[in-house]
Design an enzyme around this catalytic site. Structure first.
Site, PDB file in Angstrom:
ATOM      1  N   LYS A   1      40.933  24.870  29.862  1.00 25.40           N
ATOM      2  CA  LYS A   1      42.280  25.445  30.012  1.00 25.40           C
ATOM      3  C   LYS A   1      43.334  24.337  30.056  1.00 25.40           C
ATOM      4  O   LYS A   1      43.144  23.325  30.742  1.00 25.40           O
ATOM      5  CB  LYS A   1      42.310  26.270  31.307  1.00 25.40           C
ATOM      6  CG  LYS A   1      43.595  27.046  31.538  1.00 25.40           C
ATOM      7  CD  LYS A   1      43.482  27.889  32.814  1.00 25.40           C
ATOM      8  CE  LYS A   1      44.673  28.811  33.024  1.00 25.40           C
ATOM      9  NZ  LYS A   1      44.525  29.665  34.210  1.00 25.40           N
TER      10      LYS A   1
ATOM     11  N   SER B   1      45.556  34.602  33.379  1.00 27.09           N
ATOM     12  CA  SER B   1      46.229  33.627  32.557  1.00 27.09           C
ATOM     13  C   SER B   1      45.301  32.798  31.678  1.00 27.09           C
ATOM     14  O   SER B   1      45.768  32.198  30.715  1.00 27.09           O
ATOM     15  CB  SER B   1      47.036  32.689  33.455  1.00 27.09           C
ATOM     16  OG  SER B   1      46.180  31.951  34.310  1.00 27.09           O
TER      17      SER B   1
ATOM     18  N   SER C   1      42.792  35.211  37.259  1.00 24.39           N
ATOM     19  CA  SER C   1      42.949  34.628  35.926  1.00 24.39           C
ATOM     20  C   SER C   1      41.673  34.187  35.222  1.00 24.39           C
ATOM     21  O   SER C   1      41.726  33.828  34.050  1.00 24.39           O
ATOM     22  CB  SER C   1      43.902  33.448  35.974  1.00 24.39           C
ATOM     23  OG  SER C   1      45.218  33.929  36.026  1.00 24.39           O
TER      24      SER C   1
HETATM   25  N1  GLN Z   1      48.042  37.421  37.119  1.00 21.65           N
HETATM   26  C1  GLN Z   1      48.184  36.820  38.410  1.00 21.65           C
HETATM   27  C2  GLN Z   1      49.544  36.159  38.501  1.00 21.65           C
HETATM   28  O1  GLN Z   1      50.266  36.284  37.592  1.00 21.65           O
HETATM   29  C3  GLN Z   1      47.093  35.818  38.642  1.00 21.65           C
HETATM   30  C4  GLN Z   1      47.285  34.575  37.887  1.00 21.65           C
HETATM   31  C5  GLN Z   1      46.191  33.580  38.113  1.00 21.65           C
HETATM   32  O2  GLN Z   1      45.126  33.925  38.611  1.00 21.65           O
HETATM   33  N2  GLN Z   1      46.477  32.327  37.788  1.00 21.65           N
HETATM   34  O3  GLN Z   1      49.883  35.535  39.455  1.00 21.65           O
END
Ligand code: GLN
Length: 493
Positions: free
Chosen positions: A84, A159, A183
């Site tokens: 990532k 994400s 994410s």
């Molecule tokens: N979708 C969640 C957020 O927007 C989790 C994001 C993540 O786990 N980095 O905060």
């Protein structure tokens, strides 16, 4: 290079590639070349990578071949992996999916990348993500959205959408993501692959670009549970550079695999099957629960996590508060994007942050700054921390009666690109079942458990702190029973 390049089956798991490399069926260089050509063509279809690290990958592959030729190496030596683009890689662009860090090349590796390199894994690229890991659809990337390999009109989740999609599309057998509120697990579910969020403190966060430091962990994606266990083994363990990592020894995550479902007590908390859940997803998950039961696990539907209904609001106070502090460093002075032609420092800073950050990141910074400001701190931040304590206690209580909890990973299958982008709250709801686990700090895994209209559904297993071994054991037993994880999206494009 050999003149006759063998045909390499990119459907293989990391473990199968590792075995083929050891018997000389092909070299890591050949596997890496095949992988690079696959991810280049995949790039046009799905936009899974921000940077393809061809030169580094070929060097690492040759080093891996040398190591393998002496009979050395561990399970990942010579195996391609995607990382990532939130993880710092020395000398390699690390953007966090943001214009703010476009072209930024860290001078050091994050600890997990160092560990990958020690293991001999071959890093083929930096995967696309929502900006600073804020989002659930990958549409918040400054480098364009990722598309879901099962249906390119749909999101891959986020994400870590690029990391999930490239594993689903057979670009790489393994990748790394980060999980702050879901994410890893949410995109794993939406892309039909396995994804694990380790216990908070299990894996080093050193060199991982910070979003919400008290919630996030780095974790593995793979197409099967064995591979995910091997990658977790490689990255887990204490790190002197991250004081939140704990000195617990890293166990043999596969030691219990042969015991299958034997003696497993699985809790099914009703709160995760409430009104927000799509009926079709519910029925797939109920079938999975029956499968657990017929295969020998005992199911307990009496466990409860009542405060879980407050998890989403608590998360959207705690995570933005931490983000507002963590992202204060992007001021255009030391690194990253910098607007230079202002009339004053204030103007330059506001132009830098105004252009460098996207809308979702700005929204989080504003919410977080508000929640931490004098007069509001007690009403929001402190209250959210109290909710956090309750949720943690309720998980501990539930997991004192059961070995693990079972829930859906997401309330629905992959949604359409553009469907939720104008409605932040709708987007936030897609992490309804994953983010309580980050609030509590426990480990959790998502494994494929079926399909709804050709789109994958994820089964979510939540374990006791530092008991990833039981999660992996149950997930592996389920995967051996069902083989959902072997389904590939190729026929779709
Ligand atoms: N979708 C969640 C957020 O927007 C989790 C994001 C993540 O786990 N980095 O905060």
């Amino acid at each position: 290079m050999d003149s006759a390049v063998p045909e390499i089956d990119l459907n293989r798991t990391a473990r199968e590639h590792a075995a083929a490399l050891r018997v000389g069926e092909y070299t890591s260089r050949q596997l890496t070349e095949a992988t690079l050509s696959q991810i280049r063509s995949e790039q046009d279809l799905f936009n899974t990578y921000i940077t393809i690290t061809e030169e580094l990958a070929l060097q690492q592959a040759e080093a891996a071949d040398d190591r393998l030729s002496t009979g050395e190496g561990d399970p990942l030596t010579g195996v391609p992996i995607g990382v990532k683009d939130l993880l710092s890689t020395k000398g390699i662009p690390t953007s966090a999916g943001s214009r703010m860090l476009e072209g930024y090349r860290p001078t050091f590796n994050c600890t997990v990348v160092d560990r990958l390199q020690q293991s001999g894994a071959v890093i083929v690229g930096k995967t696309n993500l929502d900006e600073f890991a804020m989002g659930s659809s990958n549409e918040h990337s400054a480098f364009g959205p990722v598309r879901n390999p099962w249906d390119t009109t749909r999101v891959p989740g986020g994400s870590s959408g690029g990391s999930a999609a490239t594993v689903a599309a057979r670009g790489v057998p393994l990748s790394l993501g980060t999980d702050t509120g879901g994410s890893i697990r949410q995109p794993a579910a939406l892309c039909g692959v396995v994804g694990l969020k380790p216990t908070y403190g299990r894996v080093s966060r050193y060199g991982v670009i910070a979003f919400a430091s008290s919630l996030e962990q780095v974790g593995p994606f793979g197409r099967d549970v064995h591979d995910v266990a091997d990658l977790l083994t490689t990255i887990a363990g204490q790190d002197s550079l991250d004081s939140t990592t704990v000195p617990e020894p890293v166990p043999d995550y596969k030691a219990g695999f042969e015991r299958g479902f034997e003696g497993l007590r699985v809790g099914v908390p009703a709160e995760f099957f409430g009104s927000g859940l799509d009926e079709s997803v519910r029925s797939v998950v109920e079938t999975a629960i029956e499968r657990f039961e017929t295969a020998g696990a005992s199911i307990d539907r009496s466990v409860e996590i009542p405060t879980v209904q407050a998890a989403l609001p608590a998360y959207y106070i705690i995570a933005p508060s931490e983000a507002s502090a963590n992202l204060a460093r992007y001021d255009g002075v030391k690194y990253g994007y910098s607007f230079k032609d202002g009339e004053s420092v204030d103007e330059e800073m506001s132009m830098t942050r105004g252009y460098g950050f996207g809308d979702e990141v700005k929204r989080r910074i504003m919410i977080g700054t508000y929640a931490l400001s004098a007069g509001y701190y007690d009403a929001y931040y402190l209250k959210a921390q109290k909710v956090r304590t309750l949720i943690r206690q309720e998980f501990a209580m539930a997991l004192s009666k059961c070995d693990l909890l079972l829930t859906p990973t997401t309330p629905s299958v992959a949604f359409a690109l553009g469907e939720k982008i104008e409605a932040p709250y709708e987007m936030y709801l897609s992490d309804l079942y994953t983010l309580p686990v980050n609030i509590a700090g426990n480990p959790a895994i998502s494994v494929p458990c079926g399909f709804v209209q050709g789109l994958p559904v994820g089964l979510h297993l939540i374990g006791r702190p530092f008991d990833e071994a039981t999660l992996l054991r149950a997930a592996n037993a389920y995967q051996e029973e069902t083989h959902w994880h072997e389904q590939a999206p190729q026929s779709k494009y």
